[in-house]
Design an enzyme around this catalytic site. Structure first.
Site, mmCIF file in Angstrom:
data_model
loop_
_atom_site.group_PDB
_atom_site.id
_atom_site.type_symbol
_atom_site.label_atom_id
_atom_site.label_comp_id
_atom_site.label_asym_id
_atom_site.label_seq_id
_atom_site.Cartn_x
_atom_site.Cartn_y
_atom_site.Cartn_z
ATOM 1 N N SER A 1 41.554 42.494 35.075
ATOM 2 C CA SER A 1 40.428 42.003 35.883
ATOM 3 C C SER A 1 39.146 42.815 35.779
ATOM 4 O O SER A 1 38.113 42.380 36.319
ATOM 5 C CB SER A 1 40.842 41.908 37.361
ATOM 6 O OG SER A 1 41.641 40.767 37.571
ATOM 7 N N LYS B 1 35.975 41.053 34.762
ATOM 8 C CA LYS B 1 35.024 40.379 35.661
ATOM 9 C C LYS B 1 33.698 41.124 35.780
ATOM 10 O O LYS B 1 32.705 40.554 36.250
ATOM 11 C CB LYS B 1 35.662 40.200 37.036
ATOM 12 C CG LYS B 1 36.890 39.270 37.017
ATOM 13 C CD LYS B 1 37.462 39.079 38.410
ATOM 14 C CE LYS B 1 38.626 38.097 38.418
ATOM 15 N NZ LYS B 1 39.895 38.706 38.008
ATOM 16 N N SER C 1 38.698 39.777 43.531
ATOM 17 C CA SER C 1 39.184 39.558 42.171
ATOM 18 C C SER C 1 39.719 38.147 41.950
ATOM 19 O O SER C 1 40.696 37.930 41.228
ATOM 20 C CB SER C 1 40.272 40.578 41.802
ATOM 21 O OG SER C 1 40.372 40.740 40.397
#
Length: 370
Positions: A70, A73, A125
């Site tokens: 993640s 991102k 997230s």
């Protein structure tokens, strides 16, 4: 020790030359910390970078390709911030709704501001939110992933390739610790991005506050020691903000393939460092790794600063202390002795530099054997 009286006899250009030479030799001493810290870090790859200069202070396998999870991102968010207005309304697609992994519980047809979505993907997230952002900017996620790859290469991250906006595992979705540090350094220059990743919580849209999201956030608040008021609020999953004094962000990640990834930043005495760890064994080792790296990075920064300060004190004519009262004969003698031809000054400075280099080299070898 360089004798102050000797320095006072050198011309200003010679003093500057000597300072530059000593800085060149002494600046490399702290890098030996790499040898000591290797054994304290669980992660497969890591790097510590100065935010201001981009200089790497510590690293291991920093150019080795790994799955990012993640922390992907970060790229999704900075592209959206730079290309669109935060007030824009994003329509959630069925594809976004069905994205697996961590979720903001978005449903097809939901309308949400880009501002809220960015907080949702960076703090909570939400994979569904990341896909919604990608489709809003590039129509489909595949095209957006191509934009991500082109973007990071344009800012110097040459060893990364992305296939999605969220960080879900794919053999062609990879990055390096060094690339993530470069990307993060770029993103943290954006005032909104930098402010956003420091938030521990964010008030969520009541219309989109679904039971599944509420249950998850209530659990997160308890785990992170954040007071739960029962109001629509998303919790930042980045524990570093509560664990490390001066922490300024940024993003954590996990998949079974990537293991635990973490990008952290902190500010101390006006200096900001960025640390990246990839493929740490578990959540606890990831945060332990990042804290160890930040601590060591700041130690190196302080050591370098102290060295420069000591050299400046030696070279500065303001620190040359001469006797305040001299009789005429001594004054004349001092005046006659203080005039050294420039050729001799260069020779003296060169000899002094060589001696200093040999002493420091011997000292560093002794330290490395301890």
């Amino acid at each position: 020790m360089i004798k102050p009286k000797f320095i006072s006899m050198l011309s200003l250009p010679s003093k500057i030359s000597l300072l530059v030479f000593l800085l060149f030799i002494w600046r490399n001493e702290p890098t030996n910390a790499k040898e000591d810290i290797q054994y304290d870090i669980n992660a497969d790859a890591w790097v510590v970078m100065e935010s201001e200069t981009g200089k790497v202070l510590l690293d291991k396998n920093m150019n080795k390709q790994n799955f990012p999870a993640s922390i992907t991102k970060i790229i999704t968010a900075i592209i959206a911030i730079e290309e669109r207005e935060l007030s824009e309304i994003v329509m959630v697609s069925e594809h976004a709704q069905n994205t697996e992994g961590s979720s903001l519980s978005l449903k097809a047809g939901d309308q949400i501001s880009l501002l809220d979505l960015l907080y949702g993907i960076m703090l909570h997230s939400g994979n569904d939110g990341a896909v919604a952002v990608a489709e809003h900017i590039s129509t489909n996620e595949t095209d957006f992933a191509q934009k991500m790859t082109s973007f990071v290469k344009s800012i110097g991250a040459k060893n990364s390739h992305f296939t999605n906006a969220s960080g879900l595992p794919n053999n062609e979705h990879y990055t390096t610790a060094y690339d993530m540090a470069i990307i993060t350094r770029y993103a943290m220059k954006n005032a909104f991005f930098k402010e956003m990743v420091q938030h521990k919580t964010y008030n969520w849209d009541e219309q989109l506050w679904r039971d599944t999201l509420m249950t998850h956030e209530k659990s997160e608040a308890k785990e992170y020691g954040i007071a739960w008021e029962g109001k629509p609020k998303i919790i930042n999953h980045n524990r570093l903000l509560g664990l490390y004094e001066g922490a300024t962000g940024i993003k954590n990640g996990f998949t079974h393939e990537s293991r635990y990834t973490l990008v952290g930043s902190a500010n101390r005495n006006g200096s900001e460092l960025i640390a990246v760890v990839l493929k740490s064994a578990n959540v606890d080792t990831a945060y332990k790794d990042i804290i160890t790296l930040l601590d060591e990075g700041f130690r190196i920064k302080k050591a370098s600063s102290d060295q420069v300060k000591r050299i400046n004190e030696e070279v500065s004519t303001n620190n040359v202390v001469e006797e305040s009262v001299l009789d005429n004969s001594n004054s004349k003698e001092t005046e006659s002795n203080s005039t050294i031809p420039i050729e001799n000054q260069i020779i003296y400075a060169s000899i002094l530099g060589i001696i200093t280099f040999l002493i420091l080299t011997f000292w560093v070898k002794i330290r490395s054997k301890k």
